[in-house]
Motif scaffolding. Structure first.
Motif, PDB file in Angstrom:
ATOM      1  N   TRP A  61     -13.151 -31.270  20.390  1.00 34.35           N
ATOM      2  CA  TRP A  61     -13.832 -30.695  21.311  1.00 34.35           C
ATOM      3  C   TRP A  61     -13.746 -31.466  22.495  1.00 34.35           C
ATOM      4  O   TRP A  61     -13.866 -32.590  22.302  1.00 34.35           O
ATOM      5  CB  TRP A  61     -15.200 -30.195  20.632  1.00 34.35           C
ATOM      6  N   LEU A  62     -13.939 -30.822  23.478  1.00 35.16           N
ATOM      7  CA  LEU A  62     -14.258 -31.372  24.777  1.00 35.16           C
ATOM      8  C   LEU A  62     -15.255 -32.334  24.923  1.00 35.16           C
ATOM      9  O   LEU A  62     -16.342 -31.916  24.251  1.00 35.16           O
ATOM     10  CB  LEU A  62     -14.042 -30.568  26.120  1.00 35.16           C
ATOM     11  N   SER A  63     -15.335 -33.502  25.853  1.00 33.15           N
ATOM     12  CA  SER A  63     -16.583 -34.052  26.024  1.00 33.15           C
ATOM     13  C   SER A  63     -17.772 -33.075  26.385  1.00 33.15           C
ATOM     14  O   SER A  63     -17.619 -32.286  27.330  1.00 33.15           O
ATOM     15  CB  SER A  63     -16.499 -35.181  26.894  1.00 33.15           C
ATOM     16  N   GLY A  64     -18.956 -33.388  25.782  1.00 35.66           N
ATOM     17  CA  GLY A  64     -20.016 -32.495  25.967  1.00 35.66           C
ATOM     18  C   GLY A  64     -20.200 -31.287  25.150  1.00 35.66           C
ATOM     19  O   GLY A  64     -21.219 -30.612  25.104  1.00 35.66           O
ATOM     20  N   VAL A  65     -18.972 -30.971  24.617  1.00 34.06           N
ATOM     21  CA  VAL A  65     -19.308 -29.589  23.702  1.00 34.06           C
ATOM     22  C   VAL A  65     -19.803 -29.850  22.564  1.00 34.06           C
ATOM     23  O   VAL A  65     -19.096 -30.889  21.672  1.00 34.06           O
ATOM     24  CB  VAL A  65     -17.934 -28.937  23.573  1.00 34.06           C
ATOM     25  N   GLU A  66     -20.732 -29.220  21.638  1.00 34.67           N
ATOM     26  CA  GLU A  66     -21.324 -29.519  20.715  1.00 34.67           C
ATOM     27  C   GLU A  66     -21.551 -28.098  19.886  1.00 34.67           C
ATOM     28  O   GLU A  66     -21.771 -27.195  20.545  1.00 34.67           O
ATOM     29  CB  GLU A  66     -22.677 -29.954  20.792  1.00 34.67           C
ATOM     30  N   ALA A  67     -20.917 -28.195  18.607  1.00 33.28           N
ATOM     31  CA  ALA A  67     -20.887 -26.826  17.858  1.00 33.28           C
ATOM     32  C   ALA A  67     -21.497 -27.547  16.614  1.00 33.28           C
ATOM     33  O   ALA A  67     -21.192 -28.225  15.858  1.00 33.28           O
ATOM     34  CB  ALA A  67     -19.518 -26.366  17.697  1.00 33.28           C
ATOM     35  N   ASP A  68     -22.413 -26.365  15.917  1.00 34.58           N
ATOM     36  CA  ASP A  68     -22.861 -26.584  14.767  1.00 34.58           C
ATOM     37  C   ASP A  68     -21.929 -26.001  13.740  1.00 34.58           C
ATOM     38  O   ASP A  68     -22.108 -24.764  13.591  1.00 34.58           O
ATOM     39  CB  ASP A  68     -24.256 -26.015  14.644  1.00 34.58           C
ATOM     40  N   VAL A  69     -21.278 -26.788  12.779  1.00 40.84           N
ATOM     41  CA  VAL A  69     -20.385 -26.029  11.878  1.00 40.84           C
ATOM     42  C   VAL A  69     -20.651 -26.696  10.571  1.00 40.84           C
ATOM     43  O   VAL A  69     -19.715 -26.893   9.575  1.00 40.84           O
ATOM     44  CB  VAL A  69     -19.072 -26.228  12.171  1.00 40.84           C
ATOM     45  N   ARG A  70     -22.066 -27.065  10.280  1.00 37.25           N
ATOM     46  CA  ARG A  70     -22.592 -27.683   8.978  1.00 37.25           C
ATOM     47  C   ARG A  70     -22.519 -26.707   8.120  1.00 37.25           C
ATOM     48  O   ARG A  70     -22.370 -26.892   6.953  1.00 37.25           O
ATOM     49  CB  ARG A  70     -23.768 -28.347   9.367  1.00 37.25           C
ATOM     50  N   GLY A  71     -22.353 -25.244   8.343  1.00 41.40           N
ATOM     51  CA  GLY A  71     -22.510 -24.353   7.405  1.00 41.40           C
ATOM     52  C   GLY A  71     -21.278 -23.527   7.317  1.00 41.40           C
ATOM     53  O   GLY A  71     -20.825 -22.533   6.845  1.00 41.40           O
ATOM     54  N   ALA A  72     -19.904 -24.298   7.714  1.00 44.79           N
ATOM     55  CA  ALA A  72     -18.541 -24.006   7.870  1.00 44.79           C
ATOM     56  C   ALA A  72     -17.913 -23.576   6.378  1.00 44.79           C
ATOM     57  O   ALA A  72     -18.318 -24.208   5.464  1.00 44.79           O
ATOM     58  CB  ALA A  72     -17.686 -24.965   8.522  1.00 44.79           C
ATOM     59  N   THR A  73     -17.236 -22.813   6.103  1.00 45.05           N
ATOM     60  CA  THR A  73     -16.460 -22.398   5.127  1.00 45.05           C
ATOM     61  C   THR A  73     -14.919 -22.524   5.393  1.00 45.05           C
ATOM     62  O   THR A  73     -14.325 -22.438   4.232  1.00 45.05           O
ATOM     63  CB  THR A  73     -16.742 -20.904   4.755  1.00 45.05           C
ATOM     64  N   ASP A  74     -14.486 -22.302   6.284  1.00 42.92           N
ATOM     65  CA  ASP A  74     -13.168 -22.254   6.719  1.00 42.92           C
ATOM     66  C   ASP A  74     -12.629 -22.406   8.096  1.00 42.92           C
ATOM     67  O   ASP A  74     -13.432 -21.969   8.900  1.00 42.92           O
ATOM     68  CB  ASP A  74     -12.234 -21.161   6.116  1.00 42.92           C
ATOM     69  N   ILE A  75     -11.354 -22.748   8.357  1.00 46.11           N
ATOM     70  CA  ILE A  75     -10.816 -22.829   9.555  1.00 46.11           C
ATOM     71  C   ILE A  75      -9.716 -22.152   9.705  1.00 46.11           C
ATOM     72  O   ILE A  75      -8.837 -22.112   8.487  1.00 46.11           O
ATOM     73  CB  ILE A  75     -10.813 -24.310  10.005  1.00 46.11           C
TER      74      ILE A  75
END
Length: 180
Positions: A61-75
């Protein structure tokens, strides 16, 4: 274990994660790099690939971008990175930042186990093994297209596009094919 050792003994490069990588759950390769989805650190890590070697880790991710992927299942990756979450949401990222993506007409009690994206037919396939189905969405609009119900889908653990109109599904000790 013996079979795995035999397979891994021929590798040209191994990489042991450092403490920054907390709970890696999936990896995808896109030309020149491997992307590791780390739900524990709520990150996507990019590892450069060249000449059979795995290069240093960096935050995708770019600097400053935050994403909550703690509930992730796949990419899944086409030119964008798609992340499925256990709450039935799908996040879309482009060039290290959020890209607008909202699903419409989502089936009831929808959950995301695995994702598959296709460049050929503009579809996002979602394995919802809790309900024994594959749900298709338009990648551009997020609109529901249709769902596929079939024997064996409740045991399915993965899926991949093999052509613009066929999906291959891993279900227990079987590989299933379905036409779209």
């Amino acid at each position: 274990k013996t079979g795995m050792t035999a397979i891994l003994s021929g590798t040209r490069s191994d990489l042991k994660f450092d403490a920054a990588v907390v709970d890696p759950i999936a990896v995808e390769v896109f030309p020149g790099a491997a992307y590791v989805l780390d739900k524990g650190a709520s990150e996507i890590w990019r590892f450069g690939l060249s000449g059979g070697l795995i290069n240093d880790r960096r935050r995708w991710w770019l600097s400053g971008v935050e994403a909550d992927v703690r509930g992730a299942t796949d990419i899944a990756i086409d030119t964008d990175i798609w992340v499925g979450l256990s709450n039935g949401k799908i996040l879309r990222f482009r060039r290290g930042q959020f890209e607008k993506f909202t699903m419409s007409d989502v089936p009831e009690n929808f959950s995301v186990r695995r994702l598959a994206v296709s460049n050929d037919n503009n579809l996002l396939a979602v394995l919802d093994s809790d309900k024994g189905r594959i749900v298709l969405f338009n990648k551009d609009t997020g609109a529901y297209v249709k769902q596929i119900l079939a024997d064996g889908l409740s045991e399915a653990t993965d899926l991949v596009w093999v052509s613009d109109h066929e999906l291959m599904i891993l279900s227990g000790d079987k590989l299933l094919m379905t036409s779209i």
